[in-house]
Design an enzyme around this catalytic site. Structure first.
Site, PDB file in Angstrom:
ATOM      1  N   GLY A  15      -7.151   8.132 -14.533  1.00 65.45           N
ATOM      2  CA  GLY A  15      -5.834   8.648 -14.903  1.00 65.45           C
ATOM      3  C   GLY A  15      -5.689   8.910 -16.389  1.00 65.45           C
ATOM      4  O   GLY A  15      -6.602   8.677 -17.190  1.00 65.45           O
ATOM      5  N   GLY A  18      -5.817   5.698 -18.522  1.00 68.14           N
ATOM      6  CA  GLY A  18      -7.211   5.259 -18.524  1.00 68.14           C
ATOM      7  C   GLY A  18      -8.061   6.062 -19.485  1.00 68.14           C
ATOM      8  O   GLY A  18      -8.895   5.515 -20.225  1.00 68.14           O
ATOM      9  N   ASN A 106       4.102  -0.503  -4.378  1.00 68.54           N
ATOM     10  CA  ASN A 106       3.310  -1.187  -5.392  1.00 68.54           C
ATOM     11  C   ASN A 106       3.051  -2.639  -5.027  1.00 68.54           C
ATOM     12  O   ASN A 106       2.018  -3.197  -5.395  1.00 68.54           O
ATOM     13  CB  ASN A 106       3.990  -1.082  -6.755  1.00 68.54           C
ATOM     14  CG  ASN A 106       3.705   0.241  -7.429  1.00 68.54           C
ATOM     15  OD1 ASN A 106       2.560   0.580  -7.665  1.00 68.54           O
ATOM     16  ND2 ASN A 106       4.743   1.007  -7.704  1.00 68.54           N
ATOM     17  N   GLN A 113      -4.729  -6.626  -5.297  1.00 68.18           N
ATOM     18  CA  GLN A 113      -5.449  -6.781  -6.560  1.00 68.18           C
ATOM     19  C   GLN A 113      -5.350  -8.202  -7.106  1.00 68.18           C
ATOM     20  O   GLN A 113      -6.336  -8.746  -7.620  1.00 68.18           O
ATOM     21  CB  GLN A 113      -4.955  -5.758  -7.581  1.00 68.18           C
ATOM     22  CG  GLN A 113      -5.338  -4.331  -7.185  1.00 68.18           C
ATOM     23  CD  GLN A 113      -5.009  -3.297  -8.234  1.00 68.18           C
ATOM     24  OE1 GLN A 113      -4.456  -3.608  -9.288  1.00 68.18           O
ATOM     25  NE2 GLN A 113      -5.342  -2.051  -7.952  1.00 68.18           N
ATOM     26  N   HIS A 191      10.525  -4.121 -18.693  1.00 65.95           N
ATOM     27  CA  HIS A 191      10.091  -2.837 -19.263  1.00 65.95           C
ATOM     28  C   HIS A 191      10.841  -1.738 -18.523  1.00 65.95           C
ATOM     29  O   HIS A 191      10.356  -1.157 -17.559  1.00 65.95           O
ATOM     30  CB  HIS A 191       8.576  -2.666 -19.122  1.00 65.95           C
ATOM     31  CG  HIS A 191       8.103  -1.303 -19.553  1.00 65.95           C
ATOM     32  ND1 HIS A 191       8.304  -0.821 -20.828  1.00 65.95           N
ATOM     33  CD2 HIS A 191       7.474  -0.315 -18.876  1.00 65.95           C
ATOM     34  CE1 HIS A 191       7.797   0.405 -20.909  1.00 65.95           C
ATOM     35  NE2 HIS A 191       7.297   0.738 -19.738  1.00 65.95           N
TER      36      HIS A 191
END
Length: 329
Positions: A15, A18, A106, A113, A191
């Protein structure tokens, strides 16, 4: 004697963020000019060809510190023996998508993960979630990891450093002082546009920045909205989200956490109950970093205006936590 390489896992490796991040890690900007790194790059199966292209470019830079690379679509491979994990990849919000839908999508990604990190990474792994909503994604990953054990649950962070850096830049412009002179900036909370950038403790060469600004209307009506909505303003101007500045903030966060900082830094960390924030909520707070660890700055006065702002951003995070609670059972 040269150092042994450390393993840095980066998700969403193909991305935009990245692409802005990987070359700087490989050049030594994140972990030091004497620290070799092995990059372990995770992305979706359909992105593997693009990841290979990025790897070709990394090879072509001939970075002396780049000791190896791995590309994979398997989290267990990507996080194997990782010392640092930068979780950049996340499901973006699509047209007509409600925030709850985004949290659910998500949630599934970061549950997988977090579990894979806890099962495969170094026990002292440092994890930074960049993919939004990053506070709650970090909370989800940490909750999944906690079920496995092994890794330190306090080491699953959300990235507030971009808000911190944005606030410093705005204050430098307002006061006419260089960014490098500004110390003790704080950003509280999520955030998101609800974050509370707080310069009450901030100094510039020993001078109080609050006294230099001396303009509550500017603080409330210009400064906070500008910092809080900066990401949207960049999308409006550029047609793309802020990638290079996000990558820069990720480098800053990990650099200071790993190597230490002589100033306060804002980090989204699991709360220990300080400042009335419920334990476990991943919340932006002022921290100091030394010896590869961090601790929350204690004892700062929270005035009535600040408490109102902190409660607002906390309320948003509590709503997000409630939305994903069933997924974490």
């Amino acid at each position: 004697m040269s150092k042994a390489p450390v393993r840095v896992a980066v998700t969403g490796a193909a991305g935009q963020i990245g692409y802005s991040l990987l070359f700087r890690i490989a050049s030594g900007e994140m972990l030091g000019k004497d620290q070799p790194v092995i990059l372990q790059l995770l992305d979706l199966p359909q992105a593997q060809k693009a990841v290979k292209g990025v790897m070709m470019e990394l090879e072509d830079c001939a970075f002396p510190l780049l000791a190896g690379m791995v590309a994979t679509d398997d989290p267990n491979v990507a996080f194997k023996d990782a010392d640092y994990c930068l979780l950049v990849g996340a499901r973006p919000r699509g047209p007509g998508m409600e925030r709850a839908d985004l949290l659910t999508a998500n949630g599934a990604i970061f549950t997988v993960q977090g579990k894979a990190i806890a099962e495969n990474a170094n026990e002292n792994v440092k994890v930074l979630v960049v993919g939004n909503p990053c506070n709650t994604n970090a909370y989800i990953a940490g909750a999944a990891a906690r079920k496995v054990g092994r890794t330190n649950p306090n080491n699953y962070h959300g990235m507030l450093r971009l808000d911190h850096n944005r606030a410093l830049s705005q204050l430098a412009a307002k006061t006419g002082r260089p960014v490098s002179s500004l110390k003790k900036m704080v950003v509280w909370g999520n955030h998101s546009p609800t974050m509370y950038a707080d310069y009450r403790f901030c100094t510039s060469n020993g001078d109080s920045v609050k006294a230099l600004v001396n303009d509550h209307a500017w603080n409330n009506d210009v400064f906070l909205p500008t910092v809080g909505k900066r990401g949207a303003a960049i999308i409006d101007a550029r047609g793309l989200s802020s990638a290079a500045s996000a990558a820069n903030a990720a480098i800053d966060h990990m650099h200071d956490w790993a190597l230490g900082s002589d100033d306060w830094v804002t980090m989204g960390v699991p709360s220990d109950g300080s400042y009335g924030i419920p334990a476990g909520v991943v919340f932006g707070v002022p921290c100091e970093c030394k010896n590869g660890d961090f601790k929350i700055i204690q004892g700062l006065e929270i005035d009535e205006y600040s408490r109102e702002k902190i409660n607002k951003t906390l309320g948003e995070l509590e709503d997000e936590r409630a939305a994903v609670a069933d997924m974490l059972k």
